[in-house]
Design an enzyme around this catalytic site. Structure first.
Site, PDB file in Angstrom:
ATOM      1  CG  ASP A   1     -27.930  -2.227  11.676  1.00 55.17           C
ATOM      2  OD1 ASP A   1     -28.036  -2.982  10.692  1.00 55.17           O
ATOM      3  OD2 ASP A   1     -28.894  -1.892  12.404  1.00 55.17           O
ATOM      4  CB  THR A   2     -26.595  -0.532   6.261  1.00 59.27           C
ATOM      5  OG1 THR A   2     -26.831  -1.899   5.867  1.00 59.27           O
ATOM      6  CG2 THR A   2     -25.094  -0.273   6.330  1.00 59.27           C
TER       7      THR A   2
ATOM      8  CG  ASP B   1     -25.572  -4.808   7.387  1.00 59.40           C
ATOM      9  OD1 ASP B   1     -26.054  -5.789   6.756  1.00 59.40           O
ATOM     10  OD2 ASP B   1     -26.251  -4.145   8.188  1.00 59.40           O
TER      11      ASP B   1
END
Length: 373
Positions: free
Chosen positions: A194-195, A174
């Site tokens: 969100d990663t 991200d």
């Protein structure tokens, strides 16, 4: 001769002189003998032409017979030759006939094979042509459908609000660094997603973090042009990261990561232009248990981030939503307590930094000294 002998004997019977008798008998004998020879000689002369003629006839007959035999032999030979020639002719005709039949059969087989090959080639060409026409028809139908569904627009680069940039590097799933038209490097934080962490100094690599980074890298490298888009509200965060939506050509990388289960919707502040679309993409992956949704309890659905490690113990709090206590470590002597980020964001939508009175380490899950961002 016999007559003279008879006369001599007669003379004897009449008792004539014996001397005379024998003389007469001798003369008669000689005369008879002479007459005999004369008679024989005359007879030979008379019969001799007849014998020559007969001989000539015999010779002629012999010659004729020989000629006949020769002619017969020649005729037999000629007949044999004619038979042989006729036989050879018949054999030649038969051979020519057989050769003609074989040639005709061979030509027929070759013609059938050629027609078969030509038919196969024509069929293949027809199939290829039909497939090409089908593909062309499909492409035309798709183009027509797109033209009917969407109005003719200018290229994406000229769309209002989209700014062309070029890729510098991918930090994680991200966060991306790009170069703008002026040559300035911009650090981007992708809005509303969100990663899992891969480069956080205080956290291990989280499940699907590397996959998210790799997928983002793939999307950006495959695009001919990258674009960024700002939303309303702040353009940067407290780390001077530009808060943007990122596009690879005309594809939103946010939606791709969400739909493939490599990101979750998160950090929802005032920038919410595409929140409904992102929620729908997230739900698609969630329903199919893709990526991060395949690990039960991995996504912290009650807050932000992922449950990749044991949560820190929460300090005891009063029943009051917020109280003020004196803390010698705080510069102003006041500390604010919130039970969770949801409560904190009601007061501080952007979160708080580590030097803020409401900052709590448990709310700074990514350990970047900013809680509830």
């Amino acid at each position: 001769m016999f007559v003279f002998i008879a006369l001599a004997l007669r003379s004897k019977s009449k008792n004539q002189n014996p001397r005379r008798h024998f003389r007469r008998a001798g003369i008669a004998f000689v005369t008879g003998l002479a007459l005999f020879f004369v008679t024989v000689a005359v007879t030979d002369e008379v019969e001799e032409p007849v014998d020559q003629t007969a001989s000539a006839d015999e010779d002629t007959e012999e010659v004729t017979e020989e000629a006949t035999e020769e002619e017969t032999a020649e005729e037999s030979k000629e007949d044999a030759e004619e038979e042989e020639a006729e036989k050879e002719k018949e054999e030649s005709i038969e051979a020519e006939k057989e050769a003609s039949i074989e040639a005709a059969e061979r030509e027929k087989e070759e013609s059938i094979e050629a027609e078969k090959e030509a038919s196969i080639e024509a069929k293949e060409e027809s199939i290829e042509k039909a497939e090409a026409e089908k593909e062309k028809s499909i492409e035309e139908a798709e183009a027509k459908a797109e033209a009917e569904e969407e109005p003719v627009e200018e290229p994406v680069a000229s769309k209002e609000g989209l700014i062309p940039v070029s890729l510098y590097r991918v930090v994680d799933g991200d966060t991306v660094n790009v170069i703008d038209d002026s040559g300035e490097e911009l650090k981007l934080r992708l809005l509303l997603i969100d990663t899992p962490e891969t480069v956080h100094p205080n956290k291990p690599v989280e499940p699907y973090g590397k996959e998210a980074s790799a997928r983002l890298t793939e999307l950006l490298n495959a695009a001919d042009q990258l674009y960024i888009e700002y939303d309303s509200g702040d353009k940067t965060d407290h780390y001077d990261r530009h808060l943007v939506y990122l596009y690879a050509d005309d594809v939103s990388v946010h939606e791709v990561l969400l739909k493939e289960g490599l990101a979750r919707v998160g950090y929802i502040y005032e920038q919410q232009r595409y929140l409904s679309e992102f929620r729908a993409a997230e739900q698609y992956a969630k329903d199919r248990q893709l990526g991060i949704w395949s690990i039960p309890g991995y996504v912290n659905e009650g807050g932000e981030g992922f449950n990749s490690e044991e949560p820190e113990a929460e300090p005891e709090t009063t029943s009051e939503p917020a109280t003020n206590e004196t803390s010698p470590s705080e510069g102003n002597g006041e500390t604010e307590y919130f039970q969770n980020c949801t409560e904190l964001k009601k007061v501080y939508p952007d979160g708080v930094s580590s030097d803020h009175a409401a900052y709590q380490p448990k709310m700074d899950r990514d350990k970047d000294n900013w809680a509830c961002e």
